[in-house]
Write an enzyme that holds these catalytic residues in place. Structure first.
Site, PDB file in Angstrom:
ATOM      1  NE  ARG A 109      -3.932  -0.402   1.453  1.00 55.38           N
ATOM      2  CZ  ARG A 109      -4.876   0.123   2.099  1.00 55.38           C
ATOM      3  NH1 ARG A 109      -5.520  -0.547   3.097  1.00 55.38           N
ATOM      4  NH2 ARG A 109      -5.872   0.832   1.471  1.00 55.38           N
ATOM      5  CB  SER A 115      -7.614   0.598  -4.830  1.00 50.67           C
ATOM      6  OG  SER A 115      -6.931   0.827  -3.625  1.00 50.67           O
ATOM      7  CE1 TYR A 174      -5.768  -2.569   5.196  1.00 46.61           C
ATOM      8  CE2 TYR A 174      -3.848  -3.169   5.262  1.00 46.61           C
ATOM      9  CZ  TYR A 174      -4.950  -3.111   4.637  1.00 46.61           C
ATOM     10  OH  TYR A 174      -5.140  -3.981   3.449  1.00 46.61           O
ATOM     11  CG  ASP A 199      -4.643  -1.440  -4.335  1.00 43.16           C
ATOM     12  OD1 ASP A 199      -4.641  -2.491  -4.036  1.00 43.16           O
ATOM     13  OD2 ASP A 199      -4.428  -0.364  -3.487  1.00 43.16           O
ATOM     14  CD  GLN A 252      -2.291   5.713  -5.063  1.00 39.98           C
ATOM     15  OE1 GLN A 252      -2.388   6.415  -5.725  1.00 39.98           O
ATOM     16  NE2 GLN A 252      -2.267   6.313  -3.782  1.00 39.98           N
TER      17      GLN A 252
END
Length: 519
Positions: free
Chosen positions: A120, A131, A226, A128, A125
């Site tokens: 992450r 996501s 997280y 990902d 991204q």
């Protein structure tokens, strides 16, 4: 190398790991793409579209036997046997809870890249998949809520009366939560959202929601992206927030799912306190559910009339767009693994992104990977301030420059005044009158224009256009003078006044156009 795209075999699955558009992009990277016939039919992608994009239609065994195999869901034991030794598998695998699968792939000699284990970090991204799936699921959750809710999301004012907008409460402001906030807001609902991470307040508000501020129930973000576990006091405060907001909401959407585990955020007592006809959409149903009454894969009705939606296939309910986005994630991954764009995959285990998602390689289990921090940027070094001596020297130099500038300005003013006096002394009486009027006009004009607010400059153009028109008329009357100086000045005045007039009318026309409503 050959990339194989088999059809998904999980019951009810409508997704496919490649769209015709992503197939074309993989081919541009130098790969040969084979796809199982009918693999994209459920996602509205026809075999002919794949062939047009450059793919070859094959059977399941051929697709699974390719050099690189990409699929949405983890393979079953029978499909693992179809993988050849040394092949690369790209799929979601849930390695944190599927040790047997990872061990089977390692034993088979397969290089397994788990799409749901992408680190992450910002650089990852584009690949990902979590996501991507969360974004679609958040949007679809609002659609399911609207389907089960007995009213409209937006408020209405009609001749028959008015209706209030629905109140939607969203727990969690991750990718899914923000997507749900945006979708519910666009439908006209009043959206309230809570997250234990206070730094997401601005993101919630940017999507049209209202952030539920409860400092006693919030925690800071941890190194892996997280939220840190809450203390007992913070957990109790958070549960109180959930109960209060749910009691006043028409729709509740829960999104708390951490590494496949769903903490309970809506207890049976909270459901009992909600209004009849309310709806709960549990996006964490695949991990057991955030609601105590959630039944994964089904919709149930509580004793007090609250509908609880626990579908685990929300992304498959929007197969066309989900497959398109999923395929784009695969393209970005293969672009990372193909630095030469020559169809040859190169796995660099020194790259933290590639290492983080590699769960099996060369017969060895590679899970779990080394920890990856959110940011590898070094801490900024505090700049050392100047010493007192340096500040004093800087002030002295600035003072000297200011004095020199003032002296130079005074000399220029003095020279100008002497030149003006000489001009007046050597000029006749009519010229002196004209110069006096000119000087007074310059002074008056400067103070009048400089004291007008910027917001009034455009309306002022109507007046300046009128003045410029007078100047233009006067210049045209004098432009034919026998005196060369008068004629030259008249020409310059006419040119400048014309530019000012046409420019002023152009700006005014554009300004008026901003207020004109076309039919």
């Amino acid at each position: 190398m050959k990339i194989g795209v088999p059809a998904e075999t999980r019951a009810g699955e409508r997704l496919v790991a490649a769209s015709p558009a992503s197939v074309a992009q993989l081919i541009k990277l130098g790969y040969e793409v084979v796809i199982e016939a009918g693999a994209g039919t459920s996602a509205s992608f026809l075999d002919a579209q794949y062939e047009e994009a450059g793919a070859t239609l094959v059977d399941a065994a051929t697709a699974w036997g390719a050099d690189i195999v990409t699929c949405v869901n983890a393979p079953k034991p029978a499909q693992i046997k179809l993988l050849r030794e040394g092949a690369t598998l790209v799929a979601t695998m849930a390695p944190h809870s599927n040790e047997r699968l990872v061990a089977s792939l390692a034993k088979r000699g397969v290089t397994a890249l788990a799409l749901d284990a992408v680190p992450r970090i910002s650089r990852a991204q584009a690949i990902d998949v979590l996501s991507t799936m969360s974004n679609v699921a958040g949007y679809r959750a609002v659609i399911e809520a609207a389907e089960n809710y007995g009213g409209m999301f937006t408020g209405q004012v009609t001749a028959a009366g008015k209706t209030k907008p629905a109140t939607v409460f969203i727990i969690g402001a991750g990718v899914a939560g923000l997507a749900a906030i945006g979708a519910a807001s666009s439908l006209g609902a009043q959206v309230r959202a809570f997250d234990v991470r206070p730094e997401v307040a601005e993101q919630i508000e940017s999507m049209g929601g209202t952030f539920v501020d409860a400092p006693e129930a919030q925690q800071e973000i941890s190194a892996d992206g997280y939220a840190k576990p809450l203390t007992a006091e913070q957990q109790a405060a958070a549960m109180a927030v959930y109960a209060k907001e749910a009691a006043n909401a028409d729709v509740v959407i829960t999104t708390a799912l951490v590494r496949g585990t769903a903490p309970t955020t809506i207890t049976a007592d909270v459901v009992a306190g909600m209004r009849p006809g309310s709806v709960i959409v549990d996006l964490a149903a695949s991990g057991g559910g955030n609601c105590a009454l959630t039944v994964p894969g089904k919709t149930v009705l509580s004793d007090n009339g609250v509908t609880i939606v626990g579908y685990t296939d929300l992304t498959s309910r929007m197969p066309r767009h989900t497959s398109t986005l999923f395929g784009t994630n695969i393209v970005h991954l293969m672009a990372l693994l193909t630095p030469g764009k020559d169809g040859a995959m190169v796995l660099d285990l020194e790259d933290q992104v590639q290492r983080g998602m590699t769960v099996a390689h060369a017969g060895e289990v590679m899970w779990p990977p080394p920890p990856v921090s959110v940011s590898a940027a070094p801490a900024p070094v505090a700049a050392q301030g100047p010493t007192e001596e340096e500040l004093a020297e800087k002030a002295r130099l600035e003072q000297e420059v200011a004095l020199a500038t003032a002296r130079r300005r005074n000399w220029l003013y003095g020279a100008g005044a002497v030149a003006a006096l000489l001009l007046l002394a050597l000029s006749d009486q009519d010229t002196v009158k004209h110069l006096t009027v000119f000087a007074l006009a310059v002074i008056v004009g400067f103070y009048v224009i400089s004291n007008v607010k910027h917001s009034l400059h455009t309306p002022l153009m109507a007046q300046t256009n009128a003045i410029s028109g007078i100047i233009l008329v006067g210049a045209l009357l004098q432009i034919g003078s026998e005196d060369a100086i008068v004629s030259t000045l008249s020409f310059i005045a006419a040119a400048v006044a014309s530019i000012n007039i046409f420019g002023g009318f152009l700006v005014t026309y554009r300004m008026l156009g901003m207020f004109r409503k076309d039919a």
